[in-house]
Design an enzyme around this catalytic site. Structure first.
Site, PDB file in Angstrom:
ATOM      1  N   ARG A   4       9.111   2.168 -64.516  1.00  0.00           N
ATOM      2  CA  ARG A   4      10.164   0.985 -64.428  1.00  0.00           C
ATOM      3  C   ARG A   4      11.045   1.196 -65.365  1.00  0.00           C
ATOM      4  NH1 ARG A   4      10.117  -3.181 -60.731  1.00  0.00           N
ATOM      5  NH2 ARG A   4      11.755  -4.924 -61.315  1.00  0.00           N
ATOM      6  N   TYR A   5      10.832   1.306 -66.446  1.00  0.00           N
ATOM      7  CA  TYR A   5      11.705   1.269 -67.800  1.00  0.00           C
ATOM      8  C   TYR A   5      11.690   2.755 -68.366  1.00  0.00           C
ATOM      9  CZ  TYR A   5      10.855  -3.740 -67.083  1.00  0.00           C
ATOM     10  OH  TYR A   5      10.876  -4.726 -66.305  1.00  0.00           O
ATOM     11  N   HIS A  69     -11.087  17.385 -79.605  1.00  0.00           N
ATOM     12  CA  HIS A  69     -10.156  17.600 -80.624  1.00  0.00           C
ATOM     13  C   HIS A  69      -8.885  18.501 -79.839  1.00  0.00           C
ATOM     14  CE1 HIS A  69      -8.144  18.989 -84.160  1.00  0.00           C
ATOM     15  NE2 HIS A  69      -8.709  18.560 -85.000  1.00  0.00           N
ATOM     16  N   THR A  94      -3.327  23.288 -91.018  1.00  0.00           N
ATOM     17  CA  THR A  94      -3.924  22.236 -90.734  1.00  0.00           C
ATOM     18  C   THR A  94      -3.427  21.497 -89.562  1.00  0.00           C
ATOM     19  OG1 THR A  94      -5.349  20.330 -91.427  1.00  0.00           O
ATOM     20  CG2 THR A  94      -3.056  20.688 -92.268  1.00  0.00           C
ATOM     21  N   THR A 141      31.640 -21.513 -81.361  1.00  0.00           N
ATOM     22  CA  THR A 141      30.889 -21.283 -82.515  1.00  0.00           C
ATOM     23  C   THR A 141      29.895 -22.467 -82.130  1.00  0.00           C
ATOM     24  OG1 THR A 141      32.379 -23.073 -83.898  1.00  0.00           O
ATOM     25  CG2 THR A 141      32.432 -20.583 -84.120  1.00  0.00           C
ATOM     26  N   HIS A 142      28.570 -22.509 -82.276  1.00  0.00           N
ATOM     27  CA  HIS A 142      27.581 -23.420 -82.090  1.00  0.00           C
ATOM     28  C   HIS A 142      27.522 -23.632 -80.748  1.00  0.00           C
ATOM     29  CE1 HIS A 142      27.076 -23.921 -86.737  1.00  0.00           C
ATOM     30  NE2 HIS A 142      28.377 -24.087 -86.575  1.00  0.00           N
ATOM     31  N   SER A 264      14.058 -15.242 -53.993  1.00  0.00           N
ATOM     32  CA  SER A 264      13.263 -15.535 -52.994  1.00  0.00           C
ATOM     33  C   SER A 264      13.554 -16.852 -52.411  1.00  0.00           C
ATOM     34  CB  SER A 264      12.019 -15.036 -53.392  1.00  0.00           C
ATOM     35  OG  SER A 264      11.244 -15.984 -53.990  1.00  0.00           O
ATOM     36  N   LYS A 269      21.667 -17.877 -55.531  1.00  0.00           N
ATOM     37  CA  LYS A 269      21.678 -17.539 -56.706  1.00  0.00           C
ATOM     38  C   LYS A 269      22.077 -16.074 -56.990  1.00  0.00           C
ATOM     39  CE  LYS A 269      18.756 -19.044 -59.405  1.00  0.00           C
ATOM     40  NZ  LYS A 269      19.129 -19.957 -60.607  1.00  0.00           N
ATOM     41  N   ARG A 270      22.590 -16.165 -57.949  1.00  0.00           N
ATOM     42  CA  ARG A 270      23.317 -14.916 -58.667  1.00  0.00           C
ATOM     43  C   ARG A 270      22.861 -14.395 -60.240  1.00  0.00           C
ATOM     44  NH1 ARG A 270      29.476 -12.247 -58.407  1.00  0.00           N
ATOM     45  NH2 ARG A 270      29.126 -10.261 -59.928  1.00  0.00           N
ATOM     46  N   GLU A 276      19.012 -10.184 -68.826  1.00  0.00           N
ATOM     47  CA  GLU A 276      17.576 -10.627 -69.103  1.00  0.00           C
ATOM     48  C   GLU A 276      16.677  -9.738 -69.293  1.00  0.00           C
ATOM     49  OE1 GLU A 276      18.070 -15.052 -66.804  1.00  0.00           O
ATOM     50  OE2 GLU A 276      16.864 -13.285 -65.913  1.00  0.00           O
TER      51      GLU A 276
END
Length: 399
Positions: A4-5, A69, A94, A141-142, A264, A269-270, A276
């Site tokens: 997925r990622y 190994h 090695t 700011t803040h 769902s 919703k958008r 995220e």
């Protein structure tokens, strides 16, 4: 990294087939260097190349099930195909000579893929910076309205930050692109530094100035830390876009397909799922960097406590970073900016965002700064209630 990622390029780079082929590159380069030095018969490397027609990951896995190994299983598979010339492979070496040099090769290649994708992200940011160099929005700011800025300035900050990230990653690639063929505990007992230098140069790496049985892991920690810092910068961009997309702000939105669904349960919703997701992946990359720091301290000339860590963080950190950059490029490219909403939000405070200008004007006209501050602050606080504008309240105030 889970599919997925993942990205196709990184999946190919970190596949078992690629891993064994990279080991083979190292063995062949070492053989060629030994041949050039007269340590093995002339024509050995070409004979091996001609005989070894396939590096079969499944076959190697079958052998490893018995040998327990992986490098011995790999060598067994190669030498079975190579025949007599195969006995000159791994001469005086090695396992870590192969593993660490091959790991350096793969990290270098992964880093180059990351830089390429970072350049595409930077191009997208630059485009938006130029496009919105005169688009006014409120600076915060803040989380509170401060003064007007241009949207282009915000993008310019990101562009400059990713330039610094690019420099760090380029240096980190250089630092980690180091190979070694110094043998057990790094003494060159059955090889010599000249062969190491020749072999490593054939792989377009640099020979370690000093090594014990392994390449020192501070190099790798710096590489993964550089990715972590970049991930933090990308997360900052993603977080800003998420804040812009809040219903109460609604100034800019990540791309949303015509058939895409946000919830769902709630059709309206958008959700900012792309950004995220980027913020979540950034947490992983920082965790991988922490794990790489733990690998620096190993027992004496080596132990293998770092090995299990690197089998995970090598593919996962670079793949997650590549995926994150690609996703963020898509977001920046397709960002939907609502200029009218930005204009409305500029007016939300009733003009208080111009308070510093009023303060400076009063101060330069002769009023004491603290007294001027109190007058301006009083008007600003009252204006924030929304009944009268900042300008109207200032006009009523006799100084």
């Amino acid at each position: 990294m889970i599919p997925r990622y993942s990205t196709p390029e990184m999946m190919d780079l970190w596949s078992d087939e690629s891993r064994f082929k990279t080991w083979y590159e190292v063995e062949l380069a070492a053989c060629q260097a030994m041949e050039a030095a007269g340590q093995v018969p002339e024509g050995t490397s070409k004979a091996v190349e001609k005989a070894v027609t396939k590096i079969d990951a499944e076959k190697i896995a079958e052998i490893e099930a018995e040998t327990k190994h992986d490098v011995i299983a790999f060598l067994t598979h190669v030498q079975e195909q190579a025949g007599e010339p195969g006995r000159y492979l791994h001469l005086g070496m090695t396992s870590s000579d192969v593993l660490d040099t091959a790991f350096a090769l793969r990290l270098k290649r992964a880093g180059q893929l990351i830089l390429k994708q970072l350049d595409q992200l930077r191009a997208a940011i630059h485009k938006q910076a130029m496009k919105h160099r005169r688009t006014m929005t409120v600076g915060r700011t803040h989380g509170v309205h401060a003064q007007p800025v241009t949207l282009g300035l915000i993008f310019a900050v990101w562009y400059e930050e990713t330039y610094r990230a690019r420099k760090r990653i380029r240096q980190a690639i250089k630092d980690v692109a180091v190979g070694k063929l110094s043998g057990a505990v790094g003494t060159y007992r059955y090889l010599n530094p000249a062969i190491e230098e020749d072999a490593v140069a054939r792989l377009r790496l640099v020979s370690a100035a000093v090594s014990n049985q392994i390449i020192q892991r501070d190099r790798h920690a710096w590489f993964f830390a550089s990715l972590a810092v970049l991930s933090g910068s990308i997360e900052k961009m993603a977080l800003t876009i998420r804040l812009w997309q809040q219903t109460e702000v609604a100034e800019a939105f990540e791309p949303f397909g015509k058939k895409q669904k946000g919830s769902s349960a709630m059709p309206h919703k958008r959700n900012p799922i792309l950004t995220e997701n980027v913020c979540g992946i950034s947490r992983l990359i920082r965790a991988y960097a922490d794990a790489s720091m733990e690998n620096i301290a190993l027992w004496h000339e080596r132990d293998i406590s770092h090995s299990s860590v690197e089998r995970v963080i090598g593919p996962d950190a670079t793949t997650a970073m590549h995926f994150m950059l690609r996703r963020m490029t898509r977001v920046i490219d397709g960002l939907v900016v609502d200029k009218e909403r930005m204009k409305k939000n500029l007016e939300l405070s009733g003009g208080t965002i111009y308070s510093e200008g009023v303060l400076l004007a009063l101060t330069t006209s002769g009023l004491g700064r603290q007294e001027a501050y109190e007058h301006v602050q009083k008007a600003a606080m009252e204006a924030s209630k929304g009944k009268e504008s900042f300008a109207e309240l200032l006009e009523k105030n006799e100084v």
